[in-house]
Design an enzyme around this catalytic site. Sequence first.
Site, PDB file in Angstrom:
ATOM      1  N   GLY A  99     -51.566  27.701 -91.002  1.00  0.00           N
ATOM      2  CA  GLY A  99     -50.549  27.683 -92.249  1.00  0.00           C
ATOM      3  C   GLY A  99     -49.550  26.760 -92.118  1.00  0.00           C
ATOM      4  N   GLU A 107     -56.278  29.189 -98.585  1.00  0.00           N
ATOM      5  CA  GLU A 107     -56.992  29.596 -97.292  1.00  0.00           C
ATOM      6  C   GLU A 107     -57.071  30.996 -96.884  1.00  0.00           C
ATOM      7  OE1 GLU A 107     -55.086  25.403 -94.499  1.00  0.00           O
ATOM      8  OE2 GLU A 107     -54.664  27.097 -94.345  1.00  0.00           O
TER       9      GLU A 107
END
Length: 226
Positions: A99, A107
């Site tokens: 992140g 993701e």
Amino acid sequence: MTQDELKKAVADAAVQYILPRLEEDMIVGVGTGSTANFFIDALAVHKTKFDGCVASSEETARRLKEHGIEVYDLNTISEMEFYIDGADESNEHLHLIKGGGAALTREKIVAAVAKEFVCIADESKKVDVLGNFPLPVEVIPMARSHVARELVKLGGDPAYREGVVTDNGNIILDVWNMSIVDPITTEAKINQIAGVVTNGLFADRPANVLMLGTKDGVKTVKAKNQ
Ligand code: 5RP
């Protein structure tokens, strides 16, 4: 070797890793970040050997399209063999922090669909205990202060990532000073806070394979106790 050279080497190795198993009708999941970008550029050379990709961010979708690779909506895909993405940290169990590029939620969704998550990173990302890299948390904007207070109760030190809006229209809190000894529990606890979309711990669904770019070449690590 520079960090970028290590990232490129591991991205090239990841393409070689999936190449023998690519089929004409296959969809490849692709992550976000500088290592993923090297992967996209290397994968593009072989774009006739698979059908297309699902992208974990608008930025990745744009780069894939620039290479002439078809980008599919995840909702139109029933199965995906591979998801290839970078990470900010990995432990020996291939639990990850992700992140750094603010793309953690998409993701995590694409990784959840894929049968095999191949994480690609330079050797600086391998750690004994997760948490030196501040843990990104995607938060609904109106919940920012509430979530920050709850993260303090969990022992963290949250900081608002100024000027960043995710592809989903949310904000990011980066949580500093958390030594994450039980990533599966911490991931679940943070995700239970009202207003959290998800956090950057990938422990419930870790990587299956970690390919690490080192000065001595690319090392492939399989998870312990997975
Ligand atoms: C983006 C990510 C990236 O995979 C992570 O930040 C690693 O990035 P890079 O490959 O540029 O070092 O999680 O949200």
